[in-house]
Scaffold this active site. Structure first.
Site, PDB file in Angstrom:
ATOM      1  N   HIS A 306       0.858  -1.193   0.000  1.00  0.00           N
ATOM      2  CA  HIS A 306       0.000   0.000   0.000  1.00  0.00           C
ATOM      3  C   HIS A 306       0.895   1.243   0.000  1.00  0.00           C
ATOM      4  CE1 HIS A 306      -3.209   2.807   1.044  1.00  0.00           C
ATOM      5  NE2 HIS A 306      -4.022   1.837   0.655  1.00  0.00           N
ATOM      6  N   ASP A 363      -7.942  -5.276  -0.380  1.00  0.00           N
ATOM      7  CA  ASP A 363      -8.388  -6.175  -1.462  1.00  0.00           C
ATOM      8  C   ASP A 363      -8.059  -7.633  -1.210  1.00  0.00           C
ATOM      9  OD1 ASP A 363      -7.477  -3.429  -3.352  1.00  0.00           O
ATOM     10  OD2 ASP A 363      -9.509  -4.253  -3.334  1.00  0.00           O
TER      11      ASP A 363
HETATM   12  C1  SDX Z   1      -6.126  -0.003  -3.136  1.00  0.00           C
HETATM   13  O1  SDX Z   1      -4.338   4.510  -2.189  1.00  0.00           O
HETATM   14  C2  SDX Z   1      -5.310   3.895  -1.569  1.00  0.00           C
HETATM   15  O2  SDX Z   1      -5.745   4.254  -0.524  1.00  0.00           O
HETATM   16  C3  SDX Z   1      -5.842   2.674  -2.337  1.00  0.00           C
HETATM   17  C4  SDX Z   1      -6.893   1.836  -1.591  1.00  0.00           C
HETATM   18  C5  SDX Z   1      -8.187   2.605  -1.369  1.00  0.00           C
HETATM   19  O3  SDX Z   1      -8.919   2.245  -0.432  1.00  0.00           O
HETATM   20  O4  SDX Z   1      -8.498   3.478  -2.217  1.00  0.00           O
HETATM   21  O5  SDX Z   1      -6.363   1.403  -0.346  1.00  0.00           O
HETATM   22  C6  SDX Z   1      -7.282   0.610  -2.426  1.00  0.00           C
HETATM   23  O6  SDX Z   1      -5.874   0.347  -4.266  1.00  0.00           O
HETATM   24  C7  SDX Z   1      -5.265  -0.991  -2.402  1.00  0.00           C
HETATM   25  C8  SDX Z   1      -4.047  -1.474  -3.252  1.00  0.00           C
HETATM   26  C9  SDX Z   1      -4.544  -2.541  -4.218  1.00  0.00           C
HETATM   27  N1  SDX Z   1      -3.446  -2.933  -5.144  1.00  0.00           N
HETATM   28  C10 SDX Z   1      -2.801  -4.088  -5.005  1.00  0.00           C
HETATM   29  O7  SDX Z   1      -2.991  -4.895  -4.105  1.00  0.00           O
HETATM   30  C11 SDX Z   1      -1.787  -4.351  -6.123  1.00  0.00           C
HETATM   31  C12 SDX Z   1      -0.504  -4.910  -5.530  1.00  0.00           C
HETATM   32  N2  SDX Z   1       0.173  -3.858  -4.761  1.00  0.00           N
HETATM   33  C13 SDX Z   1       1.056  -3.008  -5.438  1.00  0.00           C
HETATM   34  O8  SDX Z   1       1.136  -2.975  -6.791  1.00  0.00           O
HETATM   35  C14 SDX Z   1       1.582  -1.817  -4.657  1.00  0.00           C
HETATM   36  O9  SDX Z   1       1.859  -2.248  -3.393  1.00  0.00           O
HETATM   37  C15 SDX Z   1       0.694  -0.594  -4.627  1.00  0.00           C
HETATM   38  C16 SDX Z   1       0.275  -0.178  -5.980  1.00  0.00           C
HETATM   39  C17 SDX Z   1      -0.501  -0.861  -3.796  1.00  0.00           C
HETATM   40  C18 SDX Z   1       1.502   0.528  -3.964  1.00  0.00           C
HETATM   41  O10 SDX Z   1       2.521   0.835  -4.837  1.00  0.00           O
HETATM   42  P1  SDX Z   1       3.631   1.929  -4.480  1.00  0.00           P
HETATM   43  O11 SDX Z   1       3.319   2.652  -3.234  1.00  0.00           O
HETATM   44  O12 SDX Z   1       3.860   2.745  -5.722  1.00  0.00           O
HETATM   45  O13 SDX Z   1       4.870   1.050  -4.161  1.00  0.00           O
HETATM   46  P2  SDX Z   1       5.898   0.501  -5.230  1.00  0.00           P
HETATM   47  O14 SDX Z   1       5.178  -0.097  -6.390  1.00  0.00           O
HETATM   48  O15 SDX Z   1       6.891   1.575  -5.506  1.00  0.00           O
HETATM   49  O16 SDX Z   1       6.588  -0.695  -4.406  1.00  0.00           O
HETATM   50  C19 SDX Z   1       7.673  -0.439  -3.489  1.00  0.00           C
HETATM   51  C20 SDX Z   1       8.500  -1.736  -3.487  1.00  0.00           C
HETATM   52  C21 SDX Z   1       8.954  -2.148  -4.876  1.00  0.00           C
HETATM   53  O17 SDX Z   1      10.097  -2.943  -4.716  1.00  0.00           O
HETATM   54  P3  SDX Z   1      11.578  -2.229  -4.871  1.00  0.00           P
HETATM   55  O18 SDX Z   1      11.569  -1.544  -6.227  1.00  0.00           O
HETATM   56  O19 SDX Z   1      11.668  -1.258  -3.706  1.00  0.00           O
HETATM   57  O20 SDX Z   1      12.562  -3.385  -4.795  1.00  0.00           O
HETATM   58  O21 SDX Z   1       7.671  -2.813  -3.008  1.00  0.00           O
HETATM   59  C22 SDX Z   1       7.508  -3.770  -4.062  1.00  0.00           C
HETATM   60  C23 SDX Z   1       7.846  -3.069  -5.339  1.00  0.00           C
HETATM   61  O22 SDX Z   1       8.306  -3.991  -6.328  1.00  0.00           O
HETATM   62  N3  SDX Z   1       6.083  -4.176  -4.017  1.00  0.00           N
HETATM   63  C24 SDX Z   1       5.650  -5.410  -4.231  1.00  0.00           C
HETATM   64  C25 SDX Z   1       4.256  -5.355  -4.042  1.00  0.00           C
HETATM   65  N4  SDX Z   1       3.904  -4.099  -3.744  1.00  0.00           N
HETATM   66  C26 SDX Z   1       5.041  -3.380  -3.739  1.00  0.00           C
HETATM   67  N5  SDX Z   1       6.303  -6.559  -4.545  1.00  0.00           N
HETATM   68  C27 SDX Z   1       5.511  -7.666  -4.691  1.00  0.00           C
HETATM   69  N6  SDX Z   1       4.169  -7.690  -4.514  1.00  0.00           N
HETATM   70  C28 SDX Z   1       3.522  -6.552  -4.203  1.00  0.00           C
HETATM   71  N7  SDX Z   1       2.211  -6.570  -4.029  1.00  0.00           N
END
Ligand code: SDX
Length: 434
Positions: A306, A363
């Site tokens: 998140h 989710d």
């Molecule tokens: C919702 O914003 C809100 O409030 C949203 C929400 C709402 O109520 O409106 O809460 C609802 O959208 C929840 C999120 C649903 N999405 C997912 O579950 C999709 C999977 N999660 C991600 O794609 C990610 O965690 C996000 C999109 C939720 C957040 O992305 P960020 O903040 O841009 O973080 P990032 O992509 O830059 O990740 C930081 C690191 C990275 O690794 P490094 O480059 O530092 O090595 O964490 C890793 C990412 O690769 N990472 C994950 C991961 N989420 C982040 N690695 C594996 N699996 C994951 N799920």
């Protein structure tokens, strides 16, 4: 701590006031930055940028706190009531018994769609994604209520809010019925919000769906836990569209589109697909987690991570409890719940997730609950939209009521070609250049 920040650029320095929110969050107010320094800031994804001041929802991502108008969401768990929370978010206070009854009655009274709208459903293929139908029909709704384009006073706004919150259920249910080739079921004049939605979804012309109180409470809780989440992608979209003074319906239709993405509201569908993939033996939970850690795999552990929560998403914890309670109550044994629990267990002990502070988000468990109730996977994000609608409406109205509100128009850093000339067509080579 100082009430101003100093920025030093070359031999010039600039001071900017620091704002402090009611919970002690601090922001450097840079609205005069470009005028003073000629510079802008750059913050892709706006992870460090506040777009507004808001009094609706407070999140503390480090402590896993979520409050609606100051009330912790955990306090809505007993006798969950989505309509009460919708009122709280939109109008800023818990409804009095009179306000609640009038609002609930209004939602029941205006649940019908204009008969003319039903023809639009017939124009969609049965395979049409429900989120596409939802966005289109919310916009179409405004065509049948032109009197609600302009909401210059609170009474007209309240009418528009009630119509949207009520009719989104009917649109969602009709999209589902159309996809199955089933007859539309009219809203029932004596049913309240959630039972009426489930009636429109699952009744048959001569066999009315009976809403199990356990299911009614679970759906109320699922919806209210999705009701608002401050400046998430879809809510920021609603604010951005609304900032141009586009009407409430158009702004919320845009919110539906933003929510659809798998990184946002579409994640609840992606979680189910991930769990199904593991359940059908394509990968073990351990193998899936290993893939999710491998950057080259392009696989993510959906429902995890998140932008704001760097500890447990409190909604995920509550939804996990609902799933654990509801499935046995319904006599449902869903192997996907155990797989989800196993994935959570593995990830929470894995340094990759621990170091990046990746926890289950809203989710991760919601789809298991919806599936147990009989809602198909392709309707999961529609359920998220029904829940989030009051939050979108609340933010749209908060922004509309803010004096001096400006149209949202971010700047950019241009990295394209320097000035060049147009080459006449007859003189162009392969790449369109001389
Ligand atoms: C919702 O914003 C809100 O409030 C949203 C929400 C709402 O109520 O409106 O809460 C609802 O959208 C929840 C999120 C649903 N999405 C997912 O579950 C999709 C999977 N999660 C991600 O794609 C990610 O965690 C996000 C999109 C939720 C957040 O992305 P960020 O903040 O841009 O973080 P990032 O992509 O830059 O990740 C930081 C690191 C990275 O690794 P490094 O480059 O530092 O090595 O964490 C890793 C990412 O690769 N990472 C994950 C991961 N989420 C982040 N690695 C594996 N699996 C994951 N799920």
């Amino acid at each position: 701590m100082s009430d101003a920040a100093t920025l030093i650029l070359g031999d010039a320095s600039y001071r900017f006031p620091i704002l402090e929110g009611t919970e002690g969050e601090r922001a450097i107010d840079i609205r005069t930055l470009r005028a003073k320094s000629g510079c802008i800031t750059l913050d892709p994804g706006y992870a460090n940028t506040g777009s507004c001041e808001s009094a609706i929802t407070f999140i503390d991502g480090e402590r896993g706190i979520l409050r609606y108008r100051g009330i912790p969401i955990e306090q809505f768990e007993q006798a969950p009531n989505f309509v009460e929370v919708a009122w709280l978010l939109i109008f800023g206070h818990l409804p009095s018994p009179q306000e609640y009854e009038a609002f609930a009655a209004d939602l029941t009274a205006c649940a019908n769609l204009d008969e003319g709208m039903k023809h639009h459903f017939e124009g969609f293929p049965r395979s049409a994604p429900p989120m596409a139908i939802l966005s289109a029909m919310i916009n179409a709704l405004s065509c049948f209520h032109p009197e609600l384009f302009e909401l210059e006073d609170a009474d007209r706004f309240r009418v528009a809010a009630a119509r949207l919150i009520s009719k989104i259920r009917t649109i969602a249910a009709y999209a589902y019925r159309h996809s199955r080739g089933l007859p539309y079921i009219y809203p029932h004049p004596e049913l309240r919000y959630v039972p009426n939605f489930l009636h429109m979804m699952f009744s048959q012309p001569y066999a009315q769906h009976v809403c199990d109180p356990v299911v009614r409470d679970a759906v109320n809780l699922v919806l209210l836990l999705h009701a608002d989440h401050e400046q998430n992608c879809s809510t920021s979209t609603v604010r951005m569209v609304g900032s141009s003074q586009a009407n409430l319906f158009a702004s919320c239709a845009a919110g539906v589109c933003a929510l659809w993405g798998p990184l946002h509201g579409g994640a609840n569908v992606a979680v189910l697909e991930m769990l199904e993939q593991i359940h059908h033996g394509h990968l073990s939970p351990e193998e899936y987690v290993r893939l999710a850690k491998d950057k080259d795999s392009k696989v993510r552990l959906m429902g995890f991570g998140h932008r704001v929560y760097k500890s447990f998403d409190p909604r995920a914890r509550m939804l996990a409890n609902v799933a654990e309670r509801l499935l046995p109550q319904l006599g449902v044994r869903d192997p996907l719940l155990q797989i989800a629990r196993r994935l959570e267990e593995i990830a929470l002990e894995d340094p990759y997730f621990v170091e990046r502070k990746l926890y289950p988000n809203v989710d991760f468990y919601s789809g298991i609950i919806l599936r147990a109730i009989g809602i198909p996977t392709n309707m999961f994000t529609v359920m998220f939209a029904i829940g989030r609608l009051p939050g979108w409406i609340a933010h749209w109205w908060e922004q509309a009521q803010t004096s001096g509100n400006k149209i949202a128009r971010p700047r950019q850093i241009y990295v394209g070609p320097l000035e060049t000339d147009r080459v006449p067509l007859s003189e162009r080579g392969e790449l369109g250049t001389a």
